[in-house]
Scaffold this motif. Structure first.
Motif, PDB file in Angstrom:
ATOM      1  N   LEU A   9       5.517  13.204 -25.583  1.00  0.00           N
ATOM      2  CA  LEU A   9       4.388  14.087 -25.305  1.00  0.00           C
ATOM      3  C   LEU A   9       3.646  14.413 -26.594  1.00  0.00           C
ATOM      4  O   LEU A   9       2.408  14.400 -26.632  1.00  0.00           O
ATOM      5  CB  LEU A   9       4.866  15.378 -24.625  1.00  0.00           C
ATOM      6  N   ALA A  10       4.389  14.691 -27.660  1.00  0.00           N
ATOM      7  CA  ALA A  10       3.763  15.015 -28.945  1.00  0.00           C
ATOM      8  C   ALA A  10       2.933  13.844 -29.456  1.00  0.00           C
ATOM      9  O   ALA A  10       1.797  14.024 -29.904  1.00  0.00           O
ATOM     10  CB  ALA A  10       4.828  15.403 -29.968  1.00  0.00           C
ATOM     11  N   VAL A  11       3.481  12.645 -29.372  1.00  0.00           N
ATOM     12  CA  VAL A  11       2.754  11.452 -29.811  1.00  0.00           C
ATOM     13  C   VAL A  11       1.499  11.258 -28.967  1.00  0.00           C
ATOM     14  O   VAL A  11       0.408  10.993 -29.484  1.00  0.00           O
ATOM     15  CB  VAL A  11       3.653  10.194 -29.761  1.00  0.00           C
ATOM     16  N   PHE A  12       1.648  11.411 -27.653  1.00  0.00           N
ATOM     17  CA  PHE A  12       0.501  11.271 -26.746  1.00  0.00           C
ATOM     18  C   PHE A  12      -0.599  12.268 -27.114  1.00  0.00           C
ATOM     19  O   PHE A  12      -1.776  11.907 -27.203  1.00  0.00           O
ATOM     20  CB  PHE A  12       0.959  11.502 -25.303  1.00  0.00           C
ATOM     21  N   SER A  52      -6.059  25.097 -22.312  1.00  0.00           N
ATOM     22  CA  SER A  52      -6.211  25.690 -20.975  1.00  0.00           C
ATOM     23  C   SER A  52      -6.431  24.610 -19.921  1.00  0.00           C
ATOM     24  O   SER A  52      -5.946  24.734 -18.789  1.00  0.00           O
ATOM     25  CB  SER A  52      -7.361  26.697 -20.967  1.00  0.00           C
ATOM     26  N   MET A  53      -7.133  23.546 -20.269  1.00  0.00           N
ATOM     27  CA  MET A  53      -7.305  22.438 -19.326  1.00  0.00           C
ATOM     28  C   MET A  53      -5.956  21.800 -19.004  1.00  0.00           C
ATOM     29  O   MET A  53      -5.674  21.485 -17.838  1.00  0.00           O
ATOM     30  CB  MET A  53      -8.239  21.380 -19.921  1.00  0.00           C
ATOM     31  N   ALA A  54      -5.147  21.581 -20.027  1.00  0.00           N
ATOM     32  CA  ALA A  54      -3.832  20.974 -19.808  1.00  0.00           C
ATOM     33  C   ALA A  54      -2.962  21.871 -18.940  1.00  0.00           C
ATOM     34  O   ALA A  54      -2.265  21.392 -18.037  1.00  0.00           O
ATOM     35  CB  ALA A  54      -3.152  20.712 -21.155  1.00  0.00           C
ATOM     36  N   ALA A  55      -3.029  23.170 -19.185  1.00  0.00           N
ATOM     37  CA  ALA A  55      -2.236  24.111 -18.385  1.00  0.00           C
ATOM     38  C   ALA A  55      -2.697  24.109 -16.928  1.00  0.00           C
ATOM     39  O   ALA A  55      -1.873  24.101 -15.999  1.00  0.00           O
ATOM     40  CB  ALA A  55      -2.333  25.508 -18.983  1.00  0.00           C
ATOM     41  N   LEU A  56      -4.007  24.118 -16.717  1.00  0.00           N
ATOM     42  CA  LEU A  56      -4.527  24.098 -15.342  1.00  0.00           C
ATOM     43  C   LEU A  56      -4.199  22.790 -14.633  1.00  0.00           C
ATOM     44  O   LEU A  56      -3.906  22.788 -13.432  1.00  0.00           O
ATOM     45  CB  LEU A  56      -6.034  24.336 -15.348  1.00  0.00           C
ATOM     46  N   ALA A  57      -4.249  21.692 -15.363  1.00  0.00           N
ATOM     47  CA  ALA A  57      -3.878  20.412 -14.763  1.00  0.00           C
ATOM     48  C   ALA A  57      -2.428  20.449 -14.302  1.00  0.00           C
ATOM     49  O   ALA A  57      -2.086  19.941 -13.237  1.00  0.00           O
ATOM     50  CB  ALA A  57      -4.085  19.278 -15.774  1.00  0.00           C
ATOM     51  N   ALA A  58      -1.579  21.090 -15.096  1.00  0.00           N
ATOM     52  CA  ALA A  58      -0.158  21.172 -14.758  1.00  0.00           C
ATOM     53  C   ALA A  58       0.104  22.041 -13.537  1.00  0.00           C
ATOM     54  O   ALA A  58       1.026  21.777 -12.774  1.00  0.00           O
ATOM     55  CB  ALA A  58       0.627  21.712 -15.950  1.00  0.00           C
ATOM     56  N   VAL A  59      -0.697  23.084 -13.323  1.00  0.00           N
ATOM     57  CA  VAL A  59      -0.431  23.978 -12.184  1.00  0.00           C
ATOM     58  C   VAL A  59      -1.152  23.552 -10.914  1.00  0.00           C
ATOM     59  O   VAL A  59      -1.071  24.237  -9.904  1.00  0.00           O
ATOM     60  CB  VAL A  59      -0.763  25.456 -12.498  1.00  0.00           C
ATOM     61  N   PHE A 132       4.099  13.601 -17.704  1.00  0.00           N
ATOM     62  CA  PHE A 132       5.178  14.382 -18.303  1.00  0.00           C
ATOM     63  C   PHE A 132       5.694  15.488 -17.387  1.00  0.00           C
ATOM     64  O   PHE A 132       6.330  16.431 -17.835  1.00  0.00           O
ATOM     65  CB  PHE A 132       4.711  14.967 -19.639  1.00  0.00           C
ATOM     66  N   ALA A 133       5.415  15.360 -16.090  1.00  0.00           N
ATOM     67  CA  ALA A 133       5.829  16.389 -15.126  1.00  0.00           C
ATOM     68  C   ALA A 133       7.337  16.603 -15.107  1.00  0.00           C
ATOM     69  O   ALA A 133       7.810  17.715 -14.848  1.00  0.00           O
ATOM     70  CB  ALA A 133       5.336  16.025 -13.726  1.00  0.00           C
ATOM     71  N   LEU A 142       5.664  23.605 -17.129  1.00  0.00           N
ATOM     72  CA  LEU A 142       4.909  22.420 -17.538  1.00  0.00           C
ATOM     73  C   LEU A 142       3.562  22.838 -18.128  1.00  0.00           C
ATOM     74  O   LEU A 142       3.125  22.288 -19.141  1.00  0.00           O
ATOM     75  CB  LEU A 142       4.690  21.473 -16.353  1.00  0.00           C
ATOM     76  N   ALA A 143       2.926  23.839 -17.518  1.00  0.00           N
ATOM     77  CA  ALA A 143       1.649  24.342 -18.034  1.00  0.00           C
ATOM     78  C   ALA A 143       1.812  24.867 -19.452  1.00  0.00           C
ATOM     79  O   ALA A 143       0.983  24.602 -20.328  1.00  0.00           O
ATOM     80  CB  ALA A 143       1.106  25.440 -17.120  1.00  0.00           C
TER      81      ALA A 143
END
Length: 199
Positions: A9-12, A52-59, A132-133, A142-143
């Motif tokens: 995830l860090a590399v991505f 915030s986009m990544a967090a919203l995508a996760a939820v 990465f779910a 995950l968010a």
């Protein structure tokens, strides 16, 4: 296995945020014109927008965006229009001391807005949420994980681009050199639009 997943995830996140695009172009331009310290609000806004986009995508926002194709098209059109406007503004800028140059750097809200209307950012964060779910045992965790990963990675990446702009600006002496620099940045921004229409 979990550590390997976090490393992946860090590399991505680093690769996704350090590649040239709208955000990196603005960070470079801001660093060249205003220096690192005055560019921090813009970079913080971009990092917050991406986190915030990544967090919203996760939820689960990904479900809504993927289910409504017209929403994707609206995001692309808004994003394209905004990035073209920014490219036009950058191309028209002169040297920092000229009358056509902006007198203050873009701020936090501009950084957030840049990311929120950018389909490349949504695609990247939706892909991360799907890929990465399994690293977290629920959407809230995950968010948090994705939000932190993208906030840190984008902060580092934007700082590198901002400092690169600052160092490059020290070598630009004439109005003509600044015009060429601005045109290159504007064209880079325009070129960053093309991949989102080819997806």
């Amino acid at each position: 296995m979990m550590q390997e997943g976090i490393f992946s995830l860090a590399v991505f996140a680093v690769v996704a945020t350090i590649t040239p695009g709208g955000a990196t172009t603005l960070a470079t331009d801001s660093g060249a014109r205003f220096g690192y310290r005055r560019s921090v609000p813009l970079m913080a806004g971009i990092a917050a927008g991406l986190a915030s986009m990544a967090a919203l995508a996760a939820v689960g926002l990904s479900t809504a965006i993927l289910a409504v194709p017209s929403l994707q098209l609206i995001l692309k059109l808004l994003g394209t229009a905004y990035l073209l406007w920014l490219a036009f503004k950058i191309a028209r800028n002169g040297a920092p001391q000229s009358s056509s140059a902006p007198t203050s750097p873009a701020g936090f809200v501009t950084g957030v807005w840049l990311l929120w209307q950018n389909p490349k950012g949504w695609t990247m964060t939706l892909g991360a949420a799907a890929s990465f779910a399994t690293l977290a045992d629920g959407p809230t965790r995950l968010a948090t994980l994705l939000g932190v990963a993208f906030a840190v990675a984008s902060s580092v990446s934007l700082s590198i681009w901002c400092v690169a702009g600052l160092l490059l600006a020290r070598r630009l002496r004439s109005e003509r050199q600044w015009q060429v620099f601005n045109l290159i940045l504007a064209l880079t921004l325009v070129m960053s639009i093309v991949p989102m229409w080819l997806e």
